[in-house]
Design an enzyme around this catalytic site. Structure first.
Site, PDB file in Angstrom:
ATOM      1  N   ASP A  23       0.956  -1.268   0.106  1.00 26.49           N
ATOM      2  CA  ASP A  23       0.039   0.083   0.045  1.00 26.49           C
ATOM      3  C   ASP A  23       0.833   1.238   0.096  1.00 26.49           C
ATOM      4  O   ASP A  23       2.144   1.125   0.169  1.00 26.49           O
ATOM      5  CB  ASP A  23      -0.677   0.205   1.224  1.00 26.49           C
ATOM      6  CG  ASP A  23      -0.292   0.066   2.526  1.00 26.49           C
ATOM      7  OD1 ASP A  23       0.944  -0.683   2.703  1.00 26.49           O
ATOM      8  OD2 ASP A  23      -0.600   0.940   3.305  1.00 26.49           O
ATOM      9  N   GLU A  54       0.119  -1.519   5.524  1.00 23.34           N
ATOM     10  CA  GLU A  54       1.087  -1.024   6.508  1.00 23.34           C
ATOM     11  C   GLU A  54       1.091   0.301   6.962  1.00 23.34           C
ATOM     12  O   GLU A  54       1.196   0.616   8.232  1.00 23.34           O
ATOM     13  CB  GLU A  54       2.464  -1.292   5.898  1.00 23.34           C
ATOM     14  CG  GLU A  54       3.536  -1.187   6.778  1.00 23.34           C
ATOM     15  CD  GLU A  54       4.201   0.107   6.843  1.00 23.34           C
ATOM     16  OE1 GLU A  54       4.936   0.466   7.828  1.00 23.34           O
ATOM     17  OE2 GLU A  54       3.905   1.203   6.188  1.00 23.34           O
TER      18      GLU A  54
END
Length: 369
Positions: A75, A136
């Site tokens: 991400d 994350e």
């Protein structure tokens, strides 16, 4: 070889993604791992965090003893759609309207390139365990749901740190989210304000006097979210406040959490409002000693590459916090990016290229303790 990692990095950052929408990146990375001979599985984390993809685990059995973990995340922060990378003066940046997503697709590119180089050079490899996580950026949500029991590695590297290559992050803080809701009493602000209890005024007394900012050399606290009424003709009857505390010393963080709950309740008790507090522990700190096997190996690699080593403590969390908490010694390695999470994010091309070499040398020099 040196251009291949650059091309792959440019390819990856131009795949639209953000937290909760990592599907296209996950599909691309899964295909790349499978092309390298990995057995790849995807877990069911996606729905648990409101996303469309889960954590990826790639396993490639080796020809020498031991197992090595390599990890990065898929991400990126917001403003990561429609990235148009620009290569100029030895750096890659975006066009200034988006982030670059070098945090952390430079880590993914380095892992893939290092493994390719090792295979092409016929290097004997341990069992390789590659983990690409989702979510994350928002408090390590993806790795929170990861099944660590499927891993055999006792040490590894999170290629997820800003700075020039050679920077090793051997510590990161514990983090806790702090919440409190203040409840007052509504009343018409013009006709009968004296019948109301202003929750915003009560919450302000907490925020004006609570200890926050830099508490000591290891510990910080910050309150940044305050949601109250959006009208002025009614006495405010509810306020929600959110903050955080983090510390390299877990006990200090726990002590601040106790202080927070006590202070908020005692302060609100002096008013006519009431309060509810909530403490949400997000992840635990870690500290890997400089004589630990992961840092010893990294030092060997950087000596071979003639790169100065800098061992530092990070101020934010990373998936390495989760791996260390599970018992896998994991440090962060920089891949050359800077100003991540901003529109000015960039990466040094030389560092990106050498990060692939770094991974290849880590694989080559790995020895089971």
């Amino acid at each position: 070889m040196s251009e291949r990692i650059v091309d792959e990095f440019l390819e990856l950052v131009q795949i639209d993604a953000c937290f909760g929408d990592e599907r296209k990146v996950a599909d691309a990375l899964k295909a790349k791992l499978e092309a390298l001979g990995f057995r790849v599985t995807e877990d069911d984390t996606g729905p648990k965090v409101g996303g469309n993809a889960g954590n990826l685990t790639g396993i490639l059995e080796g020809s020498k003893p031991g197992a090595l973990l390599l990890t990065s995340h898929m991400d990126r922060v917001e403003n990561g759609y429609g990235i148009k990378p620009q290569l100029k003066d030895g750096r890659i940046s975006s066009d200034g309207t988006t982030v670059l997503a070098a945090d952390d697709l430079s880590g993914a590119a380095a892992i893939l390139e290092g493994i390719r180089q090792a295979q092409e050079q016929g290097i004997a490899m341990p069992r390789l365990e590659v983990v690409f996580t989702v979510g994350e950026e928002p408090q390590l949500r993806g790795s929170k749901h990861y099944d660590f029991s499927q891993l055999k590695a006792k040490m590894g590297y999170a290629l997820d740190s800003p700075g020039r290559i050679g920077r090793i992050i051997n510590a990161a803080p514990s983090t806790t989210q702090l919440h409190f809701d203040v409840y007052g009493k509504p009343a018409h602000a013009g006709n009968a304000p004296e019948k109301g209890v202003n929750a915003l005024r009560a919450a302000a007394q907490v925020l004006a006097t609570i200890r926050e900012g830099r508490l000591d050399e290891e510990t910080t606290a910050n309150f940044a979210v305050c949601n109250a009424a959006n009208v002025t003709n009614v006495v405010c009857d509810h306020v929600y406040v959110q903050g955080e505390t983090r510390s390299a010393n877990h006990d200090k963080m726990e002590a601040y959490c106790e202080y927070f709950e006590k202070f908020v309740k005692e302060t609100i008790a002096k008013t006519d409002a009431t309060v509810e507090t909530r403490v949400e522990r997000v992840y635990r700190c870690f500290h890997v000693p400089e004589d630990g096997p992961s840092i010893r190996l990294a030092k060997t690699v950087f000596a071979e590459m003639d790169i100065p080593v800098r061992i530092e403590r990070g101020g934010g969390g990373m998936d390495g916090n989760r791996f260390n908490e599970y018992g896998i010694e994991c440090v962060g390695l920089a891949t050359g990016y800077a100003q991540n999470h901003t529109l000015n994010e960039y990466i040094e091309v030389e560092d990106l290229i050498r990060s692939g070499e770094m991974v290849r040398r880590i694989i080559a020099n790995f020895q089971e303790d």
